[in-house]
Design a protein around this motif. Sequence first.
Motif, PDB file in Angstrom:
ATOM      1  N   HIS A   1      68.057  24.477  -5.085  1.00 29.34           N
ATOM      2  CA  HIS A   1      68.079  25.936  -5.026  1.00 29.34           C
ATOM      3  C   HIS A   1      68.988  26.383  -3.895  1.00 29.34           C
ATOM      4  O   HIS A   1      69.372  25.587  -3.037  1.00 29.34           O
ATOM      5  CB  HIS A   1      66.656  26.467  -4.780  1.00 29.34           C
ATOM      6  CG  HIS A   1      66.014  25.869  -3.573  1.00 29.34           C
ATOM      7  ND1 HIS A   1      65.366  24.653  -3.607  1.00 29.34           N
ATOM      8  CD2 HIS A   1      65.970  26.276  -2.288  1.00 29.34           C
ATOM      9  CE1 HIS A   1      64.922  24.352  -2.397  1.00 29.34           C
ATOM     10  NE2 HIS A   1      65.288  25.314  -1.572  1.00 29.34           N
ATOM     11  N   CYS A   2      69.322  27.688  -3.902  1.00 27.88           N
ATOM     12  CA  CYS A   2      70.118  28.260  -2.807  1.00 27.88           C
ATOM     13  C   CYS A   2      69.220  28.346  -1.572  1.00 27.88           C
ATOM     14  O   CYS A   2      68.084  28.821  -1.657  1.00 27.88           O
ATOM     15  CB  CYS A   2      70.623  29.640  -3.216  1.00 27.88           C
ATOM     16  SG  CYS A   2      71.264  30.585  -1.820  1.00 27.88           S
ATOM     17  N   ASP A   3      69.728  27.887  -0.420  1.00 21.53           N
ATOM     18  CA  ASP A   3      68.921  27.903   0.805  1.00 21.53           C
ATOM     19  C   ASP A   3      68.646  29.322   1.293  1.00 21.53           C
ATOM     20  O   ASP A   3      67.683  29.548   2.013  1.00 21.53           O
ATOM     21  CB  ASP A   3      69.635  27.122   1.914  1.00 21.53           C
ATOM     22  CG  ASP A   3      69.574  25.631   1.653  1.00 21.53           C
ATOM     23  OD1 ASP A   3      68.649  25.200   0.936  1.00 21.53           O
ATOM     24  OD2 ASP A   3      70.462  24.901   2.137  1.00 21.53           O
ATOM     25  N   THR A   4      69.497  30.266   0.912  1.00 21.66           N
ATOM     26  CA  THR A   4      69.342  31.639   1.401  1.00 21.66           C
ATOM     27  C   THR A   4      68.414  32.462   0.507  1.00 21.66           C
ATOM     28  O   THR A   4      67.416  33.021   0.968  1.00 21.66           O
ATOM     29  CB  THR A   4      70.728  32.320   1.506  1.00 21.66           C
ATOM     30  OG1 THR A   4      71.583  31.468   2.262  1.00 21.66           O
ATOM     31  CG2 THR A   4      70.627  33.687   2.177  1.00 21.66           C
ATOM     32  N   CYS A   5      68.730  32.544  -0.816  1.00 24.89           N
ATOM     33  CA  CYS A   5      67.933  33.412  -1.700  1.00 24.89           C
ATOM     34  C   CYS A   5      66.878  32.632  -2.484  1.00 24.89           C
ATOM     35  O   CYS A   5      66.090  33.220  -3.219  1.00 24.89           O
ATOM     36  CB  CYS A   5      68.841  34.189  -2.657  1.00 24.89           C
ATOM     37  SG  CYS A   5      69.727  33.138  -3.809  1.00 24.89           S
ATOM     38  N   GLN A   6      66.886  31.277  -2.318  1.00 21.53           N
ATOM     39  CA  GLN A   6      65.886  30.387  -2.943  1.00 21.53           C
ATOM     40  C   GLN A   6      65.957  30.358  -4.480  1.00 21.53           C
ATOM     41  O   GLN A   6      65.058  29.825  -5.122  1.00 21.53           O
ATOM     42  CB  GLN A   6      64.438  30.764  -2.517  1.00 21.53           C
ATOM     43  CG  GLN A   6      64.229  30.943  -1.019  1.00 21.53           C
ATOM     44  CD  GLN A   6      64.476  29.663  -0.235  1.00 21.53           C
ATOM     45  OE1 GLN A   6      64.120  28.588  -0.685  1.00 21.53           O
ATOM     46  NE2 GLN A   6      65.111  29.765   0.916  1.00 21.53           N
ATOM     47  N   ARG A  43      80.572  30.064  -2.582  1.00 20.66           N
ATOM     48  CA  ARG A  43      79.519  31.067  -2.351  1.00 20.66           C
ATOM     49  C   ARG A  43      78.421  30.949  -3.408  1.00 20.66           C
ATOM     50  O   ARG A  43      78.687  30.572  -4.545  1.00 20.66           O
ATOM     51  CB  ARG A  43      80.093  32.491  -2.400  1.00 20.66           C
ATOM     52  CG  ARG A  43      81.090  32.729  -1.304  1.00 20.66           C
ATOM     53  CD  ARG A  43      81.292  34.187  -0.968  1.00 20.66           C
ATOM     54  NE  ARG A  43      81.975  34.294   0.324  1.00 20.66           N
ATOM     55  CZ  ARG A  43      81.363  34.386   1.486  1.00 20.66           C
ATOM     56  NH1 ARG A  43      80.056  34.412   1.547  1.00 20.66           N
ATOM     57  NH2 ARG A  43      82.037  34.460   2.613  1.00 20.66           N
ATOM     58  N   CYS A  44      77.181  31.323  -3.031  1.00 19.57           N
ATOM     59  CA  CYS A  44      76.081  31.320  -3.988  1.00 19.57           C
ATOM     60  C   CYS A  44      76.377  32.336  -5.091  1.00 19.57           C
ATOM     61  O   CYS A  44      76.835  33.449  -4.820  1.00 19.57           O
ATOM     62  CB  CYS A  44      74.778  31.670  -3.257  1.00 19.57           C
ATOM     63  SG  CYS A  44      73.400  31.990  -4.382  1.00 19.57           S
ATOM     64  N   HIS A  45      76.114  31.940  -6.346  1.00 19.31           N
ATOM     65  CA  HIS A  45      76.390  32.803  -7.499  1.00 19.31           C
ATOM     66  C   HIS A  45      75.531  34.071  -7.456  1.00 19.31           C
ATOM     67  O   HIS A  45      75.912  35.107  -7.982  1.00 19.31           O
ATOM     68  CB  HIS A  45      76.080  32.009  -8.774  1.00 19.31           C
ATOM     69  CG  HIS A  45      76.336  32.764 -10.042  1.00 19.31           C
ATOM     70  ND1 HIS A  45      77.600  33.205 -10.403  1.00 19.31           N
ATOM     71  CD2 HIS A  45      75.495  33.151 -11.031  1.00 19.31           C
ATOM     72  CE1 HIS A  45      77.522  33.832 -11.569  1.00 19.31           C
ATOM     73  NE2 HIS A  45      76.260  33.817 -11.977  1.00 19.31           N
ATOM     74  N   TYR A  46      74.329  33.994  -6.822  1.00 21.35           N
ATOM     75  CA  TYR A  46      73.363  35.100  -6.874  1.00 21.35           C
ATOM     76  C   TYR A  46      73.450  36.005  -5.645  1.00 21.35           C
ATOM     77  O   TYR A  46      73.490  37.220  -5.768  1.00 21.35           O
ATOM     78  CB  TYR A  46      71.946  34.541  -7.021  1.00 21.35           C
ATOM     79  CG  TYR A  46      71.849  33.581  -8.181  1.00 21.35           C
ATOM     80  CD1 TYR A  46      71.813  34.054  -9.500  1.00 21.35           C
ATOM     81  CD2 TYR A  46      71.843  32.201  -7.966  1.00 21.35           C
ATOM     82  CE1 TYR A  46      71.758  33.161 -10.569  1.00 21.35           C
ATOM     83  CE2 TYR A  46      71.786  31.318  -9.036  1.00 21.35           C
ATOM     84  CZ  TYR A  46      71.744  31.802 -10.325  1.00 21.35           C
ATOM     85  OH  TYR A  46      71.706  30.936 -11.374  1.00 21.35           O
ATOM     86  N   CYS A  47      73.456  35.387  -4.438  1.00 22.35           N
ATOM     87  CA  CYS A  47      73.398  36.228  -3.223  1.00 22.35           C
ATOM     88  C   CYS A  47      74.697  36.204  -2.428  1.00 22.35           C
ATOM     89  O   CYS A  47      74.793  36.859  -1.394  1.00 22.35           O
ATOM     90  CB  CYS A  47      72.224  35.789  -2.350  1.00 22.35           C
ATOM     91  SG  CYS A  47      72.489  34.185  -1.574  1.00 22.35           S
ATOM     92  N   GLN A  48      75.679  35.431  -2.897  1.00 22.39           N
ATOM     93  CA  GLN A  48      76.997  35.359  -2.244  1.00 22.39           C
ATOM     94  C   GLN A  48      76.969  34.713  -0.846  1.00 22.39           C
ATOM     95  O   GLN A  48      77.935  34.823  -0.103  1.00 22.39           O
ATOM     96  CB  GLN A  48      77.640  36.768  -2.141  1.00 22.39           C
ATOM     97  CG  GLN A  48      77.883  37.434  -3.480  1.00 22.39           C
ATOM     98  CD  GLN A  48      78.828  36.616  -4.368  1.00 22.39           C
ATOM     99  OE1 GLN A  48      79.911  36.235  -3.937  1.00 22.39           O
ATOM    100  NE2 GLN A  48      78.394  36.324  -5.589  1.00 22.39           N
TER     101      GLN A  48
HETATM  102 ZN   LIG Z   1      71.699  32.502  -2.900  1.00 21.50          ZN
END
Ligand SMILES: [Zn+2]
Length: 216
Positions: free
Chosen positions: A35-40, A60-65
Amino acid sequence: MLIILFIYGACMGSGLVALADRYATHTSVFYPASHCDTCQTPLVYWQLVPILSYLLLRGRCHYCQAAIPATSLLIEFIAGLVLTTLTPLTVIPVLWLGLWGYAALCDARTQTFPGWVSWVAVPITLPMQSLTVVLITIALLVGIHLLWSHFPNPPIGDGDLEIILSYHLLWGVTATAQWLLTASLMALIYSGIKIRSSFPFLPFLLTSALAWWLFQ
Ligand SMILES: [Zn+2]
């Protein structure tokens, strides 16, 4: 064959980054899924392909950038390169680089690494050695483990001593001297730029080992 080995190596590099991340965050290796470490947000299959996903996502994360560390891309690429050097004769050195690579990734985050790495990465260098060398190595390994925790402020970590011991067993005195000098020079430059009382040394030792291995 080289391309297949590179792909396998990049996957293993990606796996090592994920395992070290789970070690640093004290989370299970199996759960939760990547998972993304920032937005999970859990990642889907096309966001999990080593090297390609980083390039497709432009880091960059696809969801939260949130930015994905460029070191993951670099580690996947270097692990791919290292595996292209795999032949029946280089299984032990490549395995050695993988094991200590995992330890260095953990050390970079926490200044510790799982103790089992030493107990695997040192003995794999022993089958080619004489009985005397094997016995001395076991005595040194046990000695480091028993004594090091009693030093109040050791100038070097016990893990650093173990990697130096195993490098020497694998590559000999001259190569060890060259390797240590290169690693120490890199660490000196780093500590000059970012002055701090202590820092993880394994990443420098491993970077130097990788540079010498790939250079050869
Ligand atoms: Zn993210």
